[in-house]
Design a protein around this motif. Sequence first.
Motif, PDB file in Angstrom:
ATOM      1  N   LYS A 146       0.898  -1.182   0.060  1.00  0.00           N
ATOM      2  CA  LYS A 146      -0.184  -0.074  -0.126  1.00  0.00           C
ATOM      3  C   LYS A 146       0.767   1.421  -0.235  1.00  0.00           C
ATOM      4  O   LYS A 146       0.490   2.420  -0.445  1.00  0.00           O
ATOM      5  N   ALA A 147       2.250   1.178   0.356  1.00  0.00           N
ATOM      6  CA  ALA A 147       2.898   2.271   0.358  1.00  0.00           C
ATOM      7  C   ALA A 147       3.278   2.607  -0.965  1.00  0.00           C
ATOM      8  O   ALA A 147       3.743   3.750  -0.896  1.00  0.00           O
ATOM      9  N   LEU A 148       3.186   1.770  -1.831  1.00  0.00           N
ATOM     10  CA  LEU A 148       3.490   2.368  -3.122  1.00  0.00           C
ATOM     11  C   LEU A 148       2.350   2.820  -4.034  1.00  0.00           C
ATOM     12  O   LEU A 148       2.460   3.042  -5.579  1.00  0.00           O
ATOM     13  N   PHE A 149       1.155   2.644  -3.406  1.00  0.00           N
ATOM     14  CA  PHE A 149      -0.106   3.271  -4.224  1.00  0.00           C
ATOM     15  C   PHE A 149      -0.151   4.628  -4.742  1.00  0.00           C
ATOM     16  O   PHE A 149      -0.280   4.794  -5.982  1.00  0.00           O
ATOM     17  N   GLU A 150       0.286   5.564  -3.921  1.00  0.00           N
ATOM     18  CA  GLU A 150       0.390   6.852  -4.433  1.00  0.00           C
ATOM     19  C   GLU A 150       1.195   7.078  -5.563  1.00  0.00           C
ATOM     20  O   GLU A 150       1.039   7.737  -6.559  1.00  0.00           O
ATOM     21  N   GLU A 151       2.402   6.429  -5.490  1.00  0.00           N
ATOM     22  CA  GLU A 151       3.417   6.458  -6.789  1.00  0.00           C
ATOM     23  C   GLU A 151       2.729   5.912  -7.992  1.00  0.00           C
ATOM     24  O   GLU A 151       2.804   6.365  -8.936  1.00  0.00           O
ATOM     25  N   TRP A 152       2.184   4.623  -7.803  1.00  0.00           N
ATOM     26  CA  TRP A 152       1.230   4.074  -8.852  1.00  0.00           C
ATOM     27  C   TRP A 152       0.330   4.909  -9.495  1.00  0.00           C
ATOM     28  O   TRP A 152       0.168   5.070 -10.695  1.00  0.00           O
ATOM     29  N   ILE A 153      -0.663   5.522  -8.658  1.00  0.00           N
ATOM     30  CA  ILE A 153      -1.691   6.198  -9.127  1.00  0.00           C
ATOM     31  C   ILE A 153      -1.317   7.650  -9.667  1.00  0.00           C
ATOM     32  O   ILE A 153      -1.655   7.842 -10.912  1.00  0.00           O
TER      33      ILE A 153
END
Length: 302
Positions: A146-153
């Motif tokens: 989940k820590a990577l979600f903002e990077e992905w979005i």
Amino acid sequence: MESALVCSTAPRTTTSSLLKRRETPLDAPFHLSFSRNYEKCWGISLSFRKTKKYKVFNCNVKVEDEACELVNGVELSIGDGVDSIDAYLCNAVKNNNGTGILLLSDIFGFEDSFTRDFAYRVACNGYNVLVPDMFRGNPWRKDESKALFEEWIGSVDKQQVVRDIFTSTKWMANEFVAAGISRKFGVIGFCFGGGLLIDILAQDQGSEFGVGISFYGTRIDLSVASKIEVPLLLIAGDNDPLCPVDVLKEVENNANGCKMVVFEGRGHGFAHRPQSLEDDKDAEEAFLMMRNWLHDGLLSEN
């Protein structure tokens, strides 16, 4: 403009269909490779640019008193080269109403089983449902941190997604025109797709779409809501931090012909990803509301 409707869970005797579908999968599909350029779908001949597999599913979902029709599923490639888009088309084999629906997925993409199950259910009601690959093969993976979600979005090119959606819409419109059918489409969206649906309807302004249903839309751009010219149904739960009710209220106040329905105690994704029997009961209610909204907006005047 209609005021918001708040729904609470009431005792029902109907069986739970969405959770039941997860426990009892659909019959395994058989595969038939295309051997020619045309295949009969939604009562018209569609041309496919690439050879794909043709899947036939037996849809077992009960929809009120109606018999669920056999549903065809087709993997498509729309466009050519770098502009090509993968998509999935579900259409009713019998009693096809000749109406197209664009289904915009959540962050898990067009191949997600919950999204395709929902597409089957809509197609069972006579519609032709096109689900485009909005993330071009790179949806959010359930096993990602989940820590990577903002990077992905942040890596998702929203303008490219919008262009791909309109490319998919144009393809569907061309197929209908070729069949001599002139009828506006409906658009349904979940989560990310539900938020993006607001942008799509605002840009379209009633040109191709005649009605929209947004399920718990996220990252909604309130500045464009006033540009929506077609009936819009907003469905959400009051226990959903990703889709605050006050944001939906702003959309309802600014968009023409908009209605908001809020289900008490429901969280994010309850309508197409139910996690409990309570979710599933309200998911059934939401589905029937959506079905009636589509019928009233697309079929009742035809």
